[in-house]
Design an enzyme around this catalytic site. Sequence first.
Site, PDB file in Angstrom:
ATOM      1  N   ARG A 174     -14.146  -9.379  15.161  1.00 38.79           N
ATOM      2  CA  ARG A 174     -14.130  -9.790  16.571  1.00 38.79           C
ATOM      3  C   ARG A 174     -14.324  -8.560  17.437  1.00 38.79           C
ATOM      4  O   ARG A 174     -14.413  -7.442  16.922  1.00 38.79           O
ATOM      5  CB  ARG A 174     -12.781 -10.436  16.911  1.00 38.79           C
ATOM      6  CG  ARG A 174     -11.586  -9.540  16.560  1.00 38.79           C
ATOM      7  CD  ARG A 174     -10.273 -10.111  16.992  1.00 38.79           C
ATOM      8  NE  ARG A 174      -9.134  -9.399  16.460  1.00 38.79           N
ATOM      9  CZ  ARG A 174      -8.628  -8.275  16.921  1.00 38.79           C
ATOM     10  NH1 ARG A 174      -9.197  -7.677  17.951  1.00 38.79           N
ATOM     11  NH2 ARG A 174      -7.562  -7.719  16.388  1.00 38.79           N
ATOM     12  N   HIS A 177       3.305  -0.435  15.386  1.00 37.67           N
ATOM     13  CA  HIS A 177       2.012  -0.631  14.709  1.00 37.67           C
ATOM     14  C   HIS A 177       0.977  -1.276  15.618  1.00 37.67           C
ATOM     15  O   HIS A 177      -0.017  -1.812  15.138  1.00 37.67           O
ATOM     16  CB  HIS A 177       2.178  -1.466  13.430  1.00 37.67           C
ATOM     17  CG  HIS A 177       3.194  -0.908  12.490  1.00 37.67           C
ATOM     18  ND1 HIS A 177       3.016   0.279  11.810  1.00 37.67           N
ATOM     19  CD2 HIS A 177       4.418  -1.367  12.116  1.00 37.67           C
ATOM     20  CE1 HIS A 177       4.081   0.521  11.059  1.00 37.67           C
ATOM     21  NE2 HIS A 177       4.934  -0.456  11.232  1.00 37.67           N
ATOM     22  N   GLU A 231       0.838  -1.192   0.000  1.00 40.30           N
ATOM     23  CA  GLU A 231       0.000   0.000   0.000  1.00 40.30           C
ATOM     24  C   GLU A 231       0.872   1.240   0.000  1.00 40.30           C
ATOM     25  O   GLU A 231       2.017   1.222   0.478  1.00 40.30           O
ATOM     26  CB  GLU A 231      -0.901   0.045   1.248  1.00 40.30           C
ATOM     27  CG  GLU A 231      -2.013  -0.971   1.245  1.00 40.30           C
ATOM     28  CD  GLU A 231      -2.871  -0.871   2.492  1.00 40.30           C
ATOM     29  OE1 GLU A 231      -2.453  -0.172   3.442  1.00 40.30           O
ATOM     30  OE2 GLU A 231      -3.937  -1.500   2.522  1.00 40.30           O
TER      31      GLU A 231
END
Length: 618
Positions: free
Chosen positions: A291, A235, A200
């Site tokens: 979730r 991250h 990306e």
Amino acid sequence: MFQKILIANRGEIACRVIRTARRLGIATVAVFSEADAQALHVREADEAHPIGPAPAAQSYLRGDAILEVARRTGAQAIHPGYGFLSENADFADACAAAGIAFIGPGPAAIRAMGSKAESKRLMVAAGVPTVPGYHGAAQEEALLAAEAARIGFPVLIKASAGGGGKGMRPVLTAEAFAEELEGARREARSAFGDDRVLLEKYLQRPRHVEVQVFGDAQGRVVHLHTRDCSVQRRHQKVLEEAPAPGLPEALRERLHEAAIAAARAVGYVNAGTVEFIVEGDEAYFLEMNTRLQVEHPVTEAVTGLDLVEWQLRIAAGQAIPTAWPPPARGHAVEVRLYAEDPAQNFQPSAGRLDRLILPETARVDAGVAEGDAVTAFYDPMIAKIVGTGADRDAALAALEGALRRTAVDGPKTNLVFLRRLVAHPALRGAELDTGFIAAHAADLLGPPEPAPPAALARAAAPPAPGPSVWERRDSWRLQGEAERVALLDDAGVERRITLHASPRGTRFDDGTIPPGGIGTDAVLEGGTLWLLPALDPYRPAGDEASKESRLSAPIPGRVVRLLVTVGDAVKKGQLLAVLEAMKTEIRIAAPRDGVIEHLGCAEGDSIEEGTEVATLKA
């Protein structure tokens, strides 16, 4: 509603589900690995059953063992928590085949959103904006390098099969691409058993904003407002808040609509989170977590809902209330208290929690208690601490006060870092992006402030004298002045204190304190709780030279790369080995120039804390 459920997880999320189920009158079954035989979730559940050795692959990732416990105990449903099997479509299939409800979305939705590449294709088809990139099936290194050049550097390599920052590497230049690709693939293979990646465009100052969604079996999907999770290290999120501050209302509504469209595109049922990266007025789909999220308490705080309760209700067939979404009221901010060392790139730490003092003035979700251990086998989070208030300033002030009343003795923690983070002017001003920690590293990651003299005096002071002089432990003398030496651990810095006691009082280095001080290592001074354990003031000094020569494993782990051999000349800072432990890659670099004299391990070895990795000679 269910009569009995099994929680296929551990730590604070297992404890959270157990407490909600108990409130609803539902019996709970816990499962545990050998490392967790005495864990808090085991102690709190109605019954608990072993499922294997400590490594997750041999216990918490054993769907067959977990299902066998569910069958044996008569559990009607399984709550997977987050991590482990929570986004495993094969496990959801197996639950359905066994006639046991999986408290989460269906397998098709998990599969669709579990592949970052497939989810991006679905989002494009659904009209949800996505970041420019490459999401193809072909994975040849030359093709990926060409695609990276087409997108334009910097690019972001991401593991296609998972999240949580695993297998994610920013690449700033074409020259660095091959090495970072190898590292991302290795990490993804270890974490997910799948080394496929996608590429990306790497945005320079994006915010990480997400929308909580719920879907029911009747086909209705709603949002439960936004969260900002921009403050991250490696991250992985450190601070989260709801609602996301500073978003124009038009952009906020676009995010709500895009999140609902994303969930509808896969027929989503139960709780989920649609994540976006936001830069300026533009928002791009990042991924969907199928979730419950770690940061769900901030959404609960502003909506007044128990999201775990609604997971259970929807899994049992109930419909979403027609009044949803409830309005967001007030503000909430959560931080994650980790066993890790911020000064060493947030390297995980392990050890027994000899003292754990958590605040009573804020919501705390913890999966450990004082005396428990943080092991090297699982995520090192100790607790989540949540501050709430009528507005963002009030929530941050409440959280700051709660962190001042928190203390941990045992493994290294990020507590000092969190205190600085919450008080930082840029955070208070909502100047948020995913590079926040790096941009303010000098303020957030410097040496801890020394404890004030009053706190040192209280910790070093002798206990209050007993009724008899023979019971005194304050170096009392019949005549003259008694000297008492105390050595205190002040957040890793040794502070030597000398006390001079006489009938007139006790002299401290910079003044006089009254006799009969607190004499404990946990001292509340100036509104902050200082933990100042006593050390042996007469122990021999360590050999600092040897510490720079023998490089050892900081925690137990597996050697995934060994980049040197005996006889190699190395430079200061050169990477020597890479260990994998506690869901993290730990890099061991040369502390100085030298020559590799000896290696204490081989690539692929599982090693214990303190095991020699390499020894240098000048």
